[in-house]
Design a protein around this motif. Structure first.
Motif, PDB file in Angstrom:
ATOM      1  N   ILE A  20       0.849  -1.190   0.000  1.00  0.00           N
ATOM      2  CA  ILE A  20       0.000   0.000   0.000  1.00  0.00           C
ATOM      3  C   ILE A  20       0.885   1.241   0.000  1.00  0.00           C
ATOM      4  O   ILE A  20       1.420   1.662   1.036  1.00  0.00           O
ATOM      5  CB  ILE A  20      -0.944   0.001   1.216  1.00  0.00           C
ATOM      6  N   GLU A  21       1.047   1.813  -1.171  1.00  0.00           N
ATOM      7  CA  GLU A  21       1.832   3.041  -1.338  1.00  0.00           C
ATOM      8  C   GLU A  21       0.960   4.199  -1.798  1.00  0.00           C
ATOM      9  O   GLU A  21       1.424   5.339  -1.852  1.00  0.00           O
ATOM     10  CB  GLU A  21       2.963   2.802  -2.336  1.00  0.00           C
ATOM     11  N   GLU A  42     -17.091   5.025   5.634  1.00  0.00           N
ATOM     12  CA  GLU A  42     -17.119   6.379   6.190  1.00  0.00           C
ATOM     13  C   GLU A  42     -16.969   6.386   7.705  1.00  0.00           C
ATOM     14  O   GLU A  42     -16.589   7.404   8.296  1.00  0.00           O
ATOM     15  CB  GLU A  42     -18.416   7.082   5.768  1.00  0.00           C
ATOM     16  N   GLN A  43     -17.249   5.243   8.360  1.00  0.00           N
ATOM     17  CA  GLN A  43     -17.086   5.146   9.811  1.00  0.00           C
ATOM     18  C   GLN A  43     -15.644   4.878  10.224  1.00  0.00           C
ATOM     19  O   GLN A  43     -15.280   5.090  11.385  1.00  0.00           O
ATOM     20  CB  GLN A  43     -17.972   4.024  10.364  1.00  0.00           C
ATOM     21  N   LEU A  44     -14.835   4.395   9.284  1.00  0.00           N
ATOM     22  CA  LEU A  44     -13.455   4.065   9.609  1.00  0.00           C
ATOM     23  C   LEU A  44     -12.651   5.330   9.892  1.00  0.00           C
ATOM     24  O   LEU A  44     -12.798   6.337   9.203  1.00  0.00           O
ATOM     25  CB  LEU A  44     -12.797   3.309   8.457  1.00  0.00           C
ATOM     26  N   SER A  45     -11.811   5.246  10.903  1.00  0.00           N
ATOM     27  CA  SER A  45     -10.930   6.375  11.175  1.00  0.00           C
ATOM     28  C   SER A  45      -9.870   6.461  10.090  1.00  0.00           C
ATOM     29  O   SER A  45      -9.436   5.453   9.536  1.00  0.00           O
ATOM     30  CB  SER A  45     -10.271   6.204  12.549  1.00  0.00           C
ATOM     31  N   LYS A  46      -9.477   7.654   9.779  1.00  0.00           N
ATOM     32  CA  LYS A  46      -8.451   7.854   8.766  1.00  0.00           C
ATOM     33  C   LYS A  46      -7.123   7.302   9.283  1.00  0.00           C
ATOM     34  O   LYS A  46      -6.837   7.306  10.462  1.00  0.00           O
ATOM     35  CB  LYS A  46      -8.304   9.343   8.442  1.00  0.00           C
ATOM     36  N   GLY A  47      -6.312   6.811   8.366  1.00  0.00           N
ATOM     37  CA  GLY A  47      -5.028   6.246   8.754  1.00  0.00           C
ATOM     38  C   GLY A  47      -4.864   4.848   8.190  1.00  0.00           C
ATOM     39  O   GLY A  47      -5.441   4.503   7.156  1.00  0.00           O
ATOM     40  N   LEU A  51      -6.657   2.647   5.070  1.00  0.00           N
ATOM     41  CA  LEU A  51      -5.908   2.164   3.908  1.00  0.00           C
ATOM     42  C   LEU A  51      -5.947   0.641   3.797  1.00  0.00           C
ATOM     43  O   LEU A  51      -6.008   0.097   2.692  1.00  0.00           O
ATOM     44  CB  LEU A  51      -4.457   2.641   3.990  1.00  0.00           C
ATOM     45  N   HIS A  52      -5.910  -0.053   4.937  1.00  0.00           N
ATOM     46  CA  HIS A  52      -5.970  -1.512   4.900  1.00  0.00           C
ATOM     47  C   HIS A  52      -7.281  -2.005   4.302  1.00  0.00           C
ATOM     48  O   HIS A  52      -7.303  -2.945   3.494  1.00  0.00           O
ATOM     49  CB  HIS A  52      -5.815  -2.076   6.318  1.00  0.00           C
ATOM     50  N   TRP A  53      -8.381  -1.408   4.716  1.00  0.00           N
ATOM     51  CA  TRP A  53      -9.688  -1.807   4.187  1.00  0.00           C
ATOM     52  C   TRP A  53      -9.745  -1.595   2.666  1.00  0.00           C
ATOM     53  O   TRP A  53     -10.182  -2.475   1.922  1.00  0.00           O
ATOM     54  CB  TRP A  53     -10.790  -1.015   4.871  1.00  0.00           C
ATOM     55  N   LEU A  54      -9.265  -0.458   2.227  1.00  0.00           N
ATOM     56  CA  LEU A  54      -9.234  -0.177   0.792  1.00  0.00           C
ATOM     57  C   LEU A  54      -8.279  -1.121   0.063  1.00  0.00           C
ATOM     58  O   LEU A  54      -8.599  -1.652  -1.002  1.00  0.00           O
ATOM     59  CB  LEU A  54      -8.811   1.267   0.554  1.00  0.00           C
ATOM     60  N   SER A  94      -1.146  -5.837   7.395  1.00  0.00           N
ATOM     61  CA  SER A  94      -0.194  -5.465   8.434  1.00  0.00           C
ATOM     62  C   SER A  94       0.690  -4.346   7.908  1.00  0.00           C
ATOM     63  O   SER A  94       1.345  -4.507   6.875  1.00  0.00           O
ATOM     64  CB  SER A  94       0.664  -6.671   8.835  1.00  0.00           C
ATOM     65  N   PHE A  95       0.651  -3.218   8.565  1.00  0.00           N
ATOM     66  CA  PHE A  95       1.474  -2.071   8.216  1.00  0.00           C
ATOM     67  C   PHE A  95       1.342  -1.736   6.722  1.00  0.00           C
ATOM     68  O   PHE A  95       0.297  -1.281   6.294  1.00  0.00           O
ATOM     69  CB  PHE A  95       2.920  -2.287   8.663  1.00  0.00           C
ATOM     70  N   ASP A  96       2.351  -2.006   5.896  1.00  0.00           N
ATOM     71  CA  ASP A  96       2.336  -1.551   4.502  1.00  0.00           C
ATOM     72  C   ASP A  96       1.751  -2.561   3.528  1.00  0.00           C
ATOM     73  O   ASP A  96       1.742  -2.300   2.323  1.00  0.00           O
ATOM     74  CB  ASP A  96       3.760  -1.210   4.044  1.00  0.00           C
TER      75      ASP A  96
END
Length: 213
Positions: A20-21, A42-47, A51-54, A94-96
Protein backbone atom coordinates in the motif's frame (compact mmCIF):
# COMPACT_ATOMS: atom_id res chain seq x y z
CA UNK A 1 1.33 0.03 -7.00
CA UNK A 2 0.63 -3.26 -8.74
CA UNK A 3 0.49 -6.64 -7.01
CA UNK A 4 3.79 -7.05 -5.13
CA UNK A 5 3.70 -10.85 -4.89
CA UNK A 6 1.40 -13.56 -6.17
CA UNK A 7 1.54 -17.31 -5.61
CA UNK A 8 -0.61 -20.12 -6.91
CA UNK A 9 -1.13 -22.73 -4.20
CA UNK A 10 -2.87 -25.24 -6.48
CA UNK A 11 -5.18 -25.25 -9.50
CA UNK A 12 -8.03 -23.69 -7.50
CA UNK A 13 -6.25 -21.53 -4.93
CA UNK A 14 -3.91 -18.55 -4.86
CA UNK A 15 -2.90 -15.62 -2.69
CA UNK A 16 -1.35 -12.23 -3.36
CA UNK A 17 0.15 -9.24 -1.57
CA UNK A 18 -0.42 -5.57 -2.28
CA UNK A 19 2.07 -3.00 -1.01
CA UNK A 20 0.00 0.00 0.00
CA UNK A 21 1.83 3.04 -1.34
CA UNK A 22 -1.21 4.93 -2.63
CA UNK A 23 -3.21 7.65 -0.93
CA UNK A 24 -6.71 6.68 0.15
CA UNK A 25 -8.37 8.56 -2.71
CA UNK A 26 -6.37 6.67 -5.31
CA UNK A 27 -7.43 3.33 -3.86
CA UNK A 28 -11.02 4.44 -3.35
CA UNK A 29 -11.35 5.47 -7.00
CA UNK A 30 -10.58 1.89 -8.07
CA UNK A 31 -13.58 0.48 -6.19
CA UNK A 32 -17.33 0.28 -6.55
CA UNK A 33 -19.12 0.29 -3.19
CA UNK A 34 -22.76 -0.31 -2.34
CA UNK A 35 -24.58 1.71 0.32
CA UNK A 36 -23.62 -0.63 3.19
CA UNK A 37 -19.93 -0.63 2.25
CA UNK A 38 -19.96 3.11 1.78
CA UNK A 39 -21.47 3.61 5.23
CA UNK A 40 -18.92 1.27 6.82
CA UNK A 41 -16.05 2.95 5.00
CA UNK A 42 -17.12 6.38 6.19
CA UNK A 43 -17.09 5.15 9.81
CA UNK A 44 -13.45 4.07 9.61
CA UNK A 45 -10.93 6.38 11.18
CA UNK A 46 -8.45 7.85 8.77
CA UNK A 47 -5.03 6.25 8.75
CA UNK A 48 -3.75 2.68 8.37
CA UNK A 49 -7.10 1.02 9.10
CA UNK A 50 -8.64 3.13 6.37
CA UNK A 51 -5.91 2.16 3.91
CA UNK A 52 -5.97 -1.51 4.90
CA UNK A 53 -9.69 -1.81 4.19
CA UNK A 54 -9.23 -0.18 0.79
CA UNK A 55 -6.09 -2.14 -0.01
CA UNK A 56 -7.61 -5.58 0.58
CA UNK A 57 -10.57 -4.76 -1.64
CA UNK A 58 -8.48 -3.33 -4.44
CA UNK A 59 -6.31 -6.45 -4.30
CA UNK A 60 -9.39 -8.70 -4.40
CA UNK A 61 -10.58 -6.85 -7.49
CA UNK A 62 -7.20 -7.30 -9.19
CA UNK A 63 -7.09 -11.01 -8.37
CA UNK A 64 -10.60 -11.56 -9.75
CA UNK A 65 -9.70 -9.41 -12.78
CA UNK A 66 -12.95 -7.51 -12.89
CA UNK A 67 -14.12 -3.91 -12.99
CA UNK A 68 -17.67 -4.93 -12.03
CA UNK A 69 -19.17 -4.49 -8.57
CA UNK A 70 -17.99 -7.19 -6.13
CA UNK A 71 -20.56 -7.91 -3.44
CA UNK A 72 -18.27 -8.73 -0.50
CA UNK A 73 -20.05 -9.16 2.83
CA UNK A 74 -19.01 -10.23 6.33
CA UNK A 75 -20.94 -12.97 8.13
CA UNK A 76 -21.95 -13.12 11.80
CA UNK A 77 -18.53 -14.53 12.71
CA UNK A 78 -16.63 -11.75 10.93
CA UNK A 79 -15.59 -13.92 7.98
CA UNK A 80 -15.72 -12.17 4.57
CA UNK A 81 -17.56 -13.88 1.72
CA UNK A 82 -18.61 -13.16 -1.85
CA UNK A 83 -22.34 -13.11 -2.47
CA UNK A 84 -22.44 -13.73 -6.22
CA UNK A 85 -19.04 -15.18 -7.11
CA UNK A 86 -17.90 -18.82 -6.68
CA UNK A 87 -14.84 -18.13 -4.54
CA UNK A 88 -14.01 -18.53 -0.88
CA UNK A 89 -11.82 -15.72 0.42
CA UNK A 90 -9.64 -14.64 3.32
CA UNK A 91 -8.07 -11.24 3.95
CA UNK A 92 -5.29 -9.86 6.12
CA UNK A 93 -3.17 -6.75 6.49
CA UNK A 94 -0.19 -5.47 8.43
CA UNK A 95 1.47 -2.07 8.22
CA UNK A 96 2.34 -1.55 4.50
CA UNK A 97 0.80 -4.75 3.09
CA UNK A 98 -2.61 -6.18 2.32
CA UNK A 99 -3.03 -9.91 1.64
CA UNK A 100 -5.90 -11.81 0.01
CA UNK A 101 -6.34 -15.55 -0.57
CA UNK A 102 -9.02 -17.04 -2.83
CA UNK A 103 -10.15 -20.57 -3.68
CA UNK A 104 -12.83 -21.96 -5.97
CA UNK A 105 -13.51 -25.05 -3.85
CA UNK A 106 -12.29 -24.80 -0.25
CA UNK A 107 -12.33 -22.47 2.74
CA UNK A 108 -9.03 -20.63 3.14
CA UNK A 109 -7.19 -18.58 5.73
CA UNK A 110 -4.28 -16.17 5.47
CA UNK A 111 -2.42 -13.94 7.90
CA UNK A 112 0.42 -11.49 7.39
CA UNK A 113 2.36 -9.87 10.23
CA UNK A 114 5.31 -7.50 10.44
CA UNK A 115 8.03 -9.25 12.44
CA UNK A 116 8.67 -7.30 15.65
CA UNK A 117 10.38 -8.12 18.95
CA UNK A 118 7.19 -7.53 20.96
CA UNK A 119 5.79 -10.95 20.01
CA UNK A 120 7.89 -12.59 22.72
CA UNK A 121 6.13 -10.53 25.43
CA UNK A 122 2.71 -11.84 24.39
CA UNK A 123 3.65 -15.39 23.40
CA UNK A 124 1.91 -16.91 26.42
CA UNK A 125 -1.38 -15.47 25.19
CA UNK A 126 -1.38 -17.74 22.12
CA UNK A 127 1.14 -20.51 22.85
CA UNK A 128 0.90 -23.52 25.19
CA UNK A 129 3.95 -24.36 27.36
CA UNK A 130 4.63 -27.50 25.31
CA UNK A 131 4.59 -25.41 22.14
CA UNK A 132 7.07 -22.94 23.64
CA UNK A 133 9.39 -25.89 24.29
CA UNK A 134 10.12 -26.35 20.58
CA UNK A 135 10.77 -22.67 19.86
CA UNK A 136 14.40 -22.00 18.97
CA UNK A 137 16.62 -20.24 21.51
CA UNK A 138 18.66 -18.53 18.78
CA UNK A 139 18.19 -15.62 16.38
CA UNK A 140 15.27 -17.43 14.76
CA UNK A 141 13.18 -17.29 17.94
CA UNK A 142 11.19 -14.17 16.99
CA UNK A 143 10.44 -15.23 13.38
CA UNK A 144 9.47 -18.72 14.59
CA UNK A 145 7.00 -17.23 17.07
CA UNK A 146 5.48 -15.29 14.19
CA UNK A 147 5.13 -18.52 12.21
CA UNK A 148 3.15 -19.89 15.16
CA UNK A 149 0.94 -16.82 15.41
CA UNK A 150 0.30 -16.67 11.64
CA UNK A 151 -0.44 -20.39 11.50
CA UNK A 152 -2.99 -20.20 14.30
CA UNK A 153 -4.57 -17.07 12.85
CA UNK A 154 -4.79 -18.65 9.38
CA UNK A 155 -6.49 -21.76 10.81
CA UNK A 156 -8.87 -19.58 12.83
CA UNK A 157 -9.85 -17.68 9.69
CA UNK A 158 -10.19 -20.85 7.65
CA UNK A 159 -12.47 -22.43 10.27
CA UNK A 160 -14.47 -19.22 10.35
CA UNK A 161 -16.22 -19.52 13.73
CA UNK A 162 -15.97 -17.36 16.84
CA UNK A 163 -15.23 -18.56 20.37
CA UNK A 164 -12.00 -20.37 19.45
CA UNK A 165 -9.03 -20.13 21.81
CA UNK A 166 -5.58 -19.98 20.22
CA UNK A 167 -4.14 -21.59 23.37
CA UNK A 168 -6.77 -24.23 24.11
CA UNK A 169 -8.24 -25.11 20.70
CA UNK A 170 -5.52 -24.56 18.06
CA UNK A 171 -2.51 -26.82 18.61
CA UNK A 172 0.83 -26.90 16.79
CA UNK A 173 3.06 -29.88 16.10
CA UNK A 174 6.81 -29.29 16.65
CA UNK A 175 8.68 -27.91 13.64
CA UNK A 176 12.07 -26.45 12.82
CA UNK A 177 12.12 -22.90 11.50
CA UNK A 178 13.10 -22.05 7.94
CA UNK A 179 12.29 -19.00 5.86
CA UNK A 180 9.65 -21.11 4.11
CA UNK A 181 8.01 -24.32 5.20
CA UNK A 182 4.97 -26.16 6.53
CA UNK A 183 3.66 -27.20 9.92
CA UNK A 184 0.87 -29.41 11.15
CA UNK A 185 -1.92 -27.73 13.09
CA UNK A 186 -5.03 -29.20 14.69
CA UNK A 187 -8.22 -27.46 15.73
CA UNK A 188 -9.92 -29.28 18.57
CA UNK A 189 -13.19 -27.76 19.74
CA UNK A 190 -16.10 -30.06 20.44
CA UNK A 191 -17.63 -31.42 18.31
CA UNK A 192 -15.05 -30.40 15.68
CA UNK A 193 -11.58 -31.86 15.27
CA UNK A 194 -9.80 -30.78 12.09
CA UNK A 195 -6.21 -31.22 10.96
CA UNK A 196 -4.50 -28.65 8.73
CA UNK A 197 -1.22 -28.35 6.88
CA UNK A 198 -0.29 -24.69 7.14
CA UNK A 199 2.30 -23.23 4.81
CA UNK A 200 4.35 -20.21 5.72
CA UNK A 201 6.96 -17.95 4.20
CA UNK A 202 8.97 -14.91 5.17
CA UNK A 203 8.56 -12.00 2.75
CA UNK A 204 10.88 -9.07 3.43
CA UNK A 205 10.29 -8.25 7.12
CA UNK A 206 6.88 -9.95 7.21
CA UNK A 207 5.70 -13.45 8.02
CA UNK A 208 2.81 -15.01 6.10
CA UNK A 209 0.85 -18.09 7.06
CA UNK A 210 -1.78 -19.58 4.76
CA UNK A 211 -3.95 -22.66 4.70
CA UNK A 212 -6.59 -24.37 2.61
CA UNK A 213 -9.31 -26.33 4.40
Amino acid sequence: MAIAYRQRVDDDTEFALWKIEEEADELYNQLQLDADEQAYFEQLSKGKRHLHWLGTRVLLRKMLNTDAFIDCKVDAHGKPYLVNLPFQISMSHSFDYAAVMISKKSPVGIDIELIKEKVERIANKFMRPEEMDFIAADNNRIPQLYVCWCAKEAVYKCYGQKEVSFVNNILLEPFKFAEQGTLQVSLDKEPVKNNYKVEYMQYEDYMIGYVKG
